[in-house]
Write an enzyme that holds these catalytic residues in place. Structure first.
Site, mmCIF file in Angstrom:
data_model
loop_
_atom_site.group_PDB
_atom_site.id
_atom_site.type_symbol
_atom_site.label_atom_id
_atom_site.label_comp_id
_atom_site.label_asym_id
_atom_site.label_seq_id
_atom_site.Cartn_x
_atom_site.Cartn_y
_atom_site.Cartn_z
ATOM 1 N N LYS A 37 0.837 -1.202 0.000
ATOM 2 C CA LYS A 37 0.000 0.000 0.000
ATOM 3 C C LYS A 37 0.875 1.256 0.000
ATOM 4 O O LYS A 37 0.633 2.197 -0.759
ATOM 5 C CB LYS A 37 -0.899 -0.026 1.252
ATOM 6 N N THR B 74 -12.599 5.514 14.636
ATOM 7 C CA THR B 74 -13.834 5.428 15.421
ATOM 8 C C THR B 74 -13.601 4.450 16.565
ATOM 9 O O THR B 74 -13.308 3.277 16.322
ATOM 10 C CB THR B 74 -14.993 4.944 14.528
ATOM 11 N N GLU C 248 -13.814 11.250 12.424
ATOM 12 C CA GLU C 248 -13.944 11.490 10.985
ATOM 13 C C GLU C 248 -15.340 11.078 10.525
ATOM 14 O O GLU C 248 -15.833 10.029 10.918
ATOM 15 C CB GLU C 248 -12.874 10.652 10.254
ATOM 16 N N LYS D 65 -19.426 10.589 17.057
ATOM 17 C CA LYS D 65 -19.226 9.728 15.889
ATOM 18 C C LYS D 65 -20.147 8.507 15.926
ATOM 19 O O LYS D 65 -20.850 8.215 14.965
ATOM 20 C CB LYS D 65 -17.752 9.295 15.826
ATOM 21 N N LEU E 53 -33.762 7.387 3.583
ATOM 22 C CA LEU E 53 -35.009 6.619 3.670
ATOM 23 C C LEU E 53 -35.182 5.781 2.405
ATOM 24 O O LEU E 53 -36.295 5.603 1.924
ATOM 25 C CB LEU E 53 -36.213 7.548 3.860
ATOM 26 N N ALA F 183 -35.422 2.359 1.007
ATOM 27 C CA ALA F 183 -35.548 0.945 1.400
ATOM 28 C C ALA F 183 -34.797 0.087 0.391
ATOM 29 O O ALA F 183 -34.695 0.428 -0.784
ATOM 30 C CB ALA F 183 -37.012 0.552 1.446
ATOM 31 N N CYS G 146 -18.013 0.543 8.230
ATOM 32 C CA CYS G 146 -18.335 1.420 9.363
ATOM 33 C C CYS G 146 -19.655 1.092 10.053
ATOM 34 O O CYS G 146 -19.650 0.597 11.169
ATOM 35 C CB CYS G 146 -18.308 2.877 8.915
ATOM 36 N N LYS H 33 -20.225 -2.449 11.977
ATOM 37 C CA LYS H 33 -19.353 -2.709 13.136
ATOM 38 C C LYS H 33 -19.479 -1.597 14.175
ATOM 39 O O LYS H 33 -19.315 -1.834 15.365
ATOM 40 C CB LYS H 33 -17.902 -2.955 12.711
HETATM 41 P P1 NAD Z 1 -8.664 0.627 6.443
HETATM 42 O O1 NAD Z 1 -8.639 -0.783 6.856
HETATM 43 O O2 NAD Z 1 -8.928 1.005 5.019
HETATM 44 O O3 NAD Z 1 -7.281 1.331 6.852
HETATM 45 C C1 NAD Z 1 -6.620 1.105 8.049
HETATM 46 C C2 NAD Z 1 -5.130 1.173 7.756
HETATM 47 O O4 NAD Z 1 -4.405 1.129 8.988
HETATM 48 C C3 NAD Z 1 -4.629 0.003 6.920
HETATM 49 O O5 NAD Z 1 -3.972 0.488 5.760
HETATM 50 C C4 NAD Z 1 -3.666 -0.724 7.859
HETATM 51 O O6 NAD Z 1 -2.587 -1.339 7.193
HETATM 52 C C5 NAD Z 1 -3.220 0.411 8.747
HETATM 53 N N1 NAD Z 1 -2.624 -0.012 10.019
HETATM 54 C C6 NAD Z 1 -3.017 -1.000 10.854
HETATM 55 N N2 NAD Z 1 -2.214 -1.063 11.910
HETATM 56 C C7 NAD Z 1 -1.296 -0.084 11.777
HETATM 57 C C8 NAD Z 1 -0.196 0.369 12.561
HETATM 58 N N3 NAD Z 1 0.079 -0.200 13.729
HETATM 59 N N4 NAD Z 1 0.546 1.402 12.100
HETATM 60 C C9 NAD Z 1 0.263 1.980 10.920
HETATM 61 N N5 NAD Z 1 -0.780 1.603 10.137
HETATM 62 C C10 NAD Z 1 -1.543 0.588 10.560
HETATM 63 O O7 NAD Z 1 -9.754 1.333 7.402
HETATM 64 P P2 NAD Z 1 -10.510 2.719 7.174
HETATM 65 O O8 NAD Z 1 -11.776 2.493 6.436
HETATM 66 O O9 NAD Z 1 -9.550 3.735 6.660
HETATM 67 O O10 NAD Z 1 -10.922 3.063 8.667
HETATM 68 C C11 NAD Z 1 -9.974 3.522 9.612
HETATM 69 C C12 NAD Z 1 -10.726 4.079 10.795
HETATM 70 O O11 NAD Z 1 -11.506 5.195 10.384
HETATM 71 C C13 NAD Z 1 -11.717 3.116 11.433
HETATM 72 O O12 NAD Z 1 -11.778 3.347 12.813
HETATM 73 C C14 NAD Z 1 -13.032 3.513 10.798
HETATM 74 O O13 NAD Z 1 -14.148 3.168 11.586
HETATM 75 C C15 NAD Z 1 -12.873 5.017 10.722
HETATM 76 N N6 NAD Z 1 -13.665 5.686 9.686
HETATM 77 C C16 NAD Z 1 -13.689 5.179 8.430
HETATM 78 C C17 NAD Z 1 -14.458 5.811 7.469
HETATM 79 C C18 NAD Z 1 -14.587 5.239 6.087
HETATM 80 O O14 NAD Z 1 -15.492 5.682 5.353
HETATM 81 N N7 NAD Z 1 -13.764 4.298 5.668
HETATM 82 C C19 NAD Z 1 -15.183 6.981 7.795
HETATM 83 C C20 NAD Z 1 -15.076 7.480 9.075
HETATM 84 C C21 NAD Z 1 -14.322 6.821 10.031
#
Ligand code: NAD
Length: 433
Positions: free
Chosen positions: A33, A119, A144, A204, A250, A252, A260, A263
């Site tokens: 990545k 989150t 976020e 959040k 809304l 359906a 998100c 979980k």
């Molecule tokens: P994701 O799985 O796409 O990304 C998480 C990243 O963290 C991965 O690339 C992973 O390799 C990396 N990671 C894991 N352990 C690590 C470490 N120790 N050091 C560095 N990097 C590490 O997840 P996401 O969708 O980006 O979500 C991340 C957080 O944001 C979650 O808590 C999610 O609930 C929240 N969030 C996501 C969204 C969304 O739309 N995706 C929106 C709001 C909030």
């Protein structure tokens, strides 16, 4: 600034922050990545992200690395690592957040700001704050709210910004630093809400719980509509005219999914139980159950439409992503429907404009194809992700020229039902006669 965790949230955050003038290093443990990002390539589909990455990397102000020591150059550190559901329960798995903070702490300096964006269950920030404070840095919780598919726009111009800060001068200074970080949004009157850790964390999960509840509410109405002959889309239009209710969310259909909402509502239930207040959000279990039932309903519609037997019938499943404008297949209702139909012996062919690669690695047992190949010879068509490619660009006449049958199940109530019926199709919507 550093952005730790470069997934759907972090990669967009890093690129967007560069685009508004900051100097950013993105850090992740996922080597492929990071290699893609460092080459200016988006490792997932998100409109607008490739352009920002290319510009940012070319400017020299956006770098990516797997080496956490790069964070030492930054003064503001965003944590955007994943918080998935635990494997053996409903609670959030905080392994990645804890690991990221552990790795970051040796590189923090007095005066640095650590801004949590992941989150997390309410109470997490208070625990992490002490460890961060021991380095002389300050923790803020800055949840976020971005929507995948609109993540760039939502990051640069969010509806609101929330900062949970510690009390006193340290908290005030931390809030000021975040005001500087988000100066462009604040200059255009984006509300900037400064509060305590617990409120910031709860904002959040409360927002996601509300959205999930709204979707499951209309899906519950769809279930009632199905036994009464009512039309849930007309019902939604009618109640949506009430400004207190509103028409958005809304729709359906086969319900919500993704990385998100599912979980987050489960983690909220689990956390409320730990706090002795499980009953306060007990309705979220029902919200989840209604949501999952709609996937079964879509499968049942297909089975019934094919006279009770889908065995060896070819079914074109249009969609794999959990929603359009994304290649994210985490907890995707679309793929769940495909897997269930295959489990019943159907010859399922899945198509999606962006998510086939992700879907294939998650469900290699399914067959994947381009849209028209999926439609060719199909006995039934199921629309499970409302991409424009299906709702606007696929005419019933064109579909008729390819399929063997004329049965369409619209799992997202997104097709022009009269047009499909007029072209000779038997149309089934969700919660519609
Ligand atoms: P994701 O799985 O796409 O990304 C998480 C990243 O963290 C991965 O690339 C992973 O390799 C990396 N990671 C894991 N352990 C690590 C470490 N120790 N050091 C560095 N990097 C590490 O997840 P996401 O969708 O980006 O979500 C991340 C957080 O944001 C979650 O808590 C999610 O609930 C929240 N969030 C996501 C969204 C969304 O739309 N995706 C929106 C709001 C909030």
């Amino acid at each position: 600034m550093s952005v730790i965790g470069c997934g759907y949230l972090g990669a967009v955050h890093a690129a967007a922050m560069t685009s508004i003038g900051h100097d950013v290093v993105g850090i992740d443990v996922d080597e492929p990545k990071i290699q893609a990002l460092a080459a200016g390539k988006a490792p997932f589909f998100e409109p607008g992200l490739p352009e920002l990455l290319t510009e940012g990397v070319a400017s020299g102000r956006l770098r990516f690395t797997t080496d956490m020591s790069a964070a030492a150059e930054a003064t503001v550190h965003f944590i955007g690592v994943g918080t998935p559901q635990q494997k053996d329960g409903y609670a959030a798995d905080l392994t990645y957040v804890n690991a990221a903070v552990d790795a970051l702490i040796p590189h923090l300096k007095p005066g640095d700001i650590v801004a949590g964006k992941s989150t997390v269950p309410v109470g997490t920030a208070a625990i992490l704050a002490e460890r961060v404070a021991a380095t002389g840095a300050t923790l803020v919780w800055n949840p976020e709210f971005l929507r995948e598919g609109w993540a760039v726009q939502d990051t640069i111009s969010p509806d609101r910004l929330v900062a949970g800060v510690p009390s006193g001068a340290q908290g005030e200074r931390a809030a000021d630093v975040l005001r500087e970080v988000y100066h462009t949004a604040i200059a255009t009157d984006t509300p900037f809400i400064v509060t305590d850790y617990a409120t910031a964390e709860l904002v959040k999960v409360a927002a996601n719980a509300f959205l999930a509840t709204k979707i499951s509410f209309i899906n519950a109405m769809a279930e009632i509509a199905e036994v009464t002959g009512a039309d849930v889309t007309e019902l939604a239009d009618a109640i949506g005219h009430d400004a207190r209710i509103g028409r958005r969310f809304l729709g359906a259909g086969i319900g919500f999914g993704g990385g998100c909402l599912p979980k987050d509502i489960r983690a909220f239930s689990a956390r409320a139980e730990e706090l002795g207040r499980g009953e306060s959000v007990a309705f979220l279990r029902e919200v989840d159950a209604i949501n999952l039932r709609r996937r079964d309903r879509a499968v049942q519609l297909v089975v019934d439409a094919l006279d009770g037997d889908v065995y060896e019938k070819k079914i074109a499943v249009l969609g794999a992503a959990f929603k359009p404008h994304s290649d994210d297949i985490r907890d995707s209702p679309a793929l769940d429907v495909a897997v269930k139909l295959r489990g019943l012996g159907a010859d399922v062919v899945v198509t999606d404009p962006e998510a086939i690669e992700n879907a294939r690695s998650r469900h290699p047992q399914l067959t994947y194809a381009e849209r028209d190949e999926a439609l060719t010879g199909a006995h039934a068509v199921v629309v499970v992700t409302e991409w424009d490619e299906y709702r606007r660009q696929l005419s019933p006449a064109h579909a008729s020229s390819l399929t063997a049958g004329r049965i369409v199940v619209d799992g997202r109530n997104c097709l022009d039902a009269p047009a499909w019926r007029a072209a000779g199709w038997t149309y089934f919507g969700m919660g519609r006669p």
